[in-house]
Motif scaffolding. Structure first.
Motif, short mmCIF file in Angstrom:
data_model
loop_
_atom_site.label_atom_id
_atom_site.label_comp_id
_atom_site.label_asym_id
_atom_site.label_seq_id
_atom_site.Cartn_x
_atom_site.Cartn_y
_atom_site.Cartn_z
N THR A 26 17.67 -25.35 -25.25
CA THR A 26 17.29 -23.99 -24.69
C THR A 26 18.14 -23.39 -23.43
O THR A 26 19.75 -24.05 -24.51
CB THR A 26 16.80 -24.75 -23.33
OG1 THR A 26 15.97 -23.65 -22.37
CG2 THR A 26 17.06 -26.01 -22.34
N ASP A 27 18.48 -22.77 -22.88
CA ASP A 27 19.67 -21.99 -22.36
C ASP A 27 21.03 -21.75 -23.35
O ASP A 27 21.89 -21.30 -23.25
CB ASP A 27 20.34 -23.03 -21.87
CG ASP A 27 19.99 -23.28 -20.51
OD1 ASP A 27 19.16 -22.40 -19.62
OD2 ASP A 27 19.66 -24.48 -20.30
N ALA A 45 5.74 -15.87 -18.34
CA ALA A 45 7.02 -15.65 -18.79
C ALA A 45 7.72 -15.27 -17.38
O ALA A 45 7.13 -14.57 -16.85
CB ALA A 45 7.31 -14.22 -19.47
N ALA A 76 11.68 -13.90 -15.24
CA ALA A 76 12.86 -12.92 -15.32
C ALA A 76 13.79 -13.06 -14.09
O ALA A 76 13.16 -12.65 -12.96
CB ALA A 76 13.33 -12.31 -16.40
N ARG A 81 18.58 -14.43 -16.92
CA ARG A 81 17.10 -15.37 -16.97
C ARG A 81 16.34 -15.24 -17.56
O ARG A 81 15.49 -15.14 -16.39
CB ARG A 81 17.85 -17.12 -16.64
CG ARG A 81 17.26 -18.21 -17.27
CD ARG A 81 17.43 -19.37 -16.10
NE ARG A 81 19.10 -19.46 -15.69
CZ ARG A 81 19.27 -20.14 -16.54
NH1 ARG A 81 19.08 -21.18 -17.61
NH2 ARG A 81 20.30 -20.77 -16.94
N PHE A 82 15.98 -15.88 -19.09
CA PHE A 82 14.37 -15.62 -18.78
C PHE A 82 14.03 -16.96 -19.66
O PHE A 82 14.86 -17.26 -20.08
CB PHE A 82 14.70 -14.22 -20.24
CG PHE A 82 13.48 -14.49 -20.02
CD1 PHE A 82 12.54 -13.09 -20.40
CD2 PHE A 82 12.82 -15.31 -21.80
CE1 PHE A 82 10.61 -13.13 -20.83
CE2 PHE A 82 11.14 -14.57 -22.48
CZ PHE A 82 10.87 -14.07 -21.91
N GLY A 83 13.11 -17.01 -19.03
CA GLY A 83 12.18 -18.41 -19.39
C GLY A 83 10.92 -18.01 -19.82
O GLY A 83 9.59 -17.00 -19.43
N TYR A 84 10.22 -18.57 -20.67
CA TYR A 84 8.19 -18.85 -21.11
C TYR A 84 7.73 -20.40 -20.96
O TYR A 84 8.54 -21.05 -21.31
CB TYR A 84 7.93 -18.41 -21.85
CG TYR A 84 8.38 -18.44 -22.96
CD1 TYR A 84 7.67 -19.00 -24.06
CD2 TYR A 84 10.09 -18.57 -24.08
CE1 TYR A 84 7.65 -19.62 -25.05
CE2 TYR A 84 10.01 -19.16 -25.12
CZ TYR A 84 8.87 -20.12 -25.63
OH TYR A 84 9.06 -20.01 -26.65
N PRO A 119 8.69 -25.90 -20.45
CA PRO A 119 9.04 -24.27 -20.06
C PRO A 119 10.92 -23.93 -21.73
O PRO A 119 11.25 -25.11 -21.97
CB PRO A 119 9.98 -24.52 -19.29
CG PRO A 119 10.22 -25.76 -18.34
CD PRO A 119 8.86 -26.19 -18.95
N ARG A 120 11.02 -23.28 -21.61
CA ARG A 120 12.34 -22.51 -22.83
C ARG A 120 12.69 -21.13 -22.37
O ARG A 120 12.16 -20.58 -22.01
CB ARG A 120 11.57 -22.25 -24.09
CG ARG A 120 10.80 -23.60 -24.98
CD ARG A 120 10.89 -23.41 -26.21
NE ARG A 120 12.25 -23.39 -26.96
CZ ARG A 120 11.96 -23.67 -28.15
NH1 ARG A 120 11.00 -23.49 -29.15
NH2 ARG A 120 12.81 -23.41 -28.92
N SER A 121 13.89 -21.41 -22.44
CA SER A 121 15.22 -20.61 -21.43
C SER A 121 15.64 -20.00 -22.50
O SER A 121 16.76 -20.68 -23.43
CB SER A 121 15.30 -21.04 -20.36
OG SER A 121 15.49 -21.78 -20.13
#
Length: 258
Positions: free
Chosen positions: A143-144, A182, A184, A233-236, A247-249
């Motif tokens: 991630t990140d 999602a 952001a 930062r985008f995560g879902y 979560p993943r981002s």
């Protein structure tokens, strides 16, 4: 406060023929791998398959073309470009070495392809490119990870207005998902973080083999950050049969004019 536009809107200058060699940093890529377009590759790793600023089509004679603005902290590093068509009949890994000292961070990423006729015809609707910090090796599930928004065979319609909204599109390969949850967040040093609302949907097409979901969202002009290395930062999370995944981002560099 004056709102700065994305520097990747440089493409409009190219349309007008006003850009000089000094305006653009040419980066020549090393092709690590490139698939036979007669084959279809499915279920390869890496959830993010495309990260694009949406513009208008470039003239045919200017394709294929990738453009982006290199973040300052990426200078002196390597960028991995991962490219795929939505049907998976073309994939490529290309590495670009970024100099430590540059006159401009507005870059055009070039590479010699055996299948230029194929990638000259594609767009963010039927293909995707991700530009990620680091070499084209290593764990693609962490991630990140750091990504850079880019134009892919497209450019800006105009550089004339400072009140232009920016639309981002993410092409994503998500296994076992009924829905994506999602979020952001726009991040600028010294200012309040601004939440954005991504719209995500499954791509309803039998051709959606290399990626099957798409998220898009708009950054209003009044929220555009004003420093060169602003991030988002985008995560879902995946919703599947009533269960929500971990979560993943990813961290996305937008490319604002220094």
């Amino acid at each position: 406060m004056t709102v700065k536009r994305l520097s990747i809107l440089l493409s409009a200058l190219l349309f007008a023929g006003e850009a000089t060699a000094q305006d653009v940093l040419p980066l020549e890529g090393l092709v690590i791998s490139e698939t036979d377009p007669e084959r279809t590759l499915i279920s390869k790793p890496n959830w993010l398959r495309g990260l694009h600023v949406i513009g208008s089509d470039l003239p045919e004679q200017q394709r294929p073309q990738i453009e982006a603005v290199i973040p300052e902290e990426w200078l002196g590093t390597t960028i991995c470009a991962r490219i795929t068509t939505i049907v998976g009949n073309y994939t490529a890994l290309v590495e670009f070495n970024v100099p430590e000292e540059v006159n401009t961070r507005r870059a055009r990423l070039n590479f010699i392809s055996r299948y230029e006729d194929i990638i000259s015809e594609v767009s963010p609707d039927n293909s995707g490119i991700t530009l990620e910090k680091g070499r084209c090796i290593g764990d693609t599930s962490k991630t990140d990870r750091q990504y850079l928004a880019n134009f892919w065979n497209e450019g800006a319609e105009t550089l004339g207005a400072e009140d232009q909204d920016i639309e981002l599109m993410l092409n994503m390969n998500i296994a076992r998902a009924d829905e994506l949850l999602a979020e952001a967040e726009l991040i600028e040093a010294g200012s309040t973080r601004i939440r954005l609302e991504p719209a995500c949907a499954r791509i309803d097409s039998p051709d959606a083999l290399a990626y099957n979901f798409r998220c898009s969202f708009t950054i209003p002009a009044e929220y555009m950050p004003t420093h060169a290395d602003a991030t988002l930062r985008f995560g879902y999370k995946r919703l599947y049969r009533g269960r929500v995944s971990a979560p993943r981002s990813a961290v996305i560099f937008l490319g604002v004019a220094p």
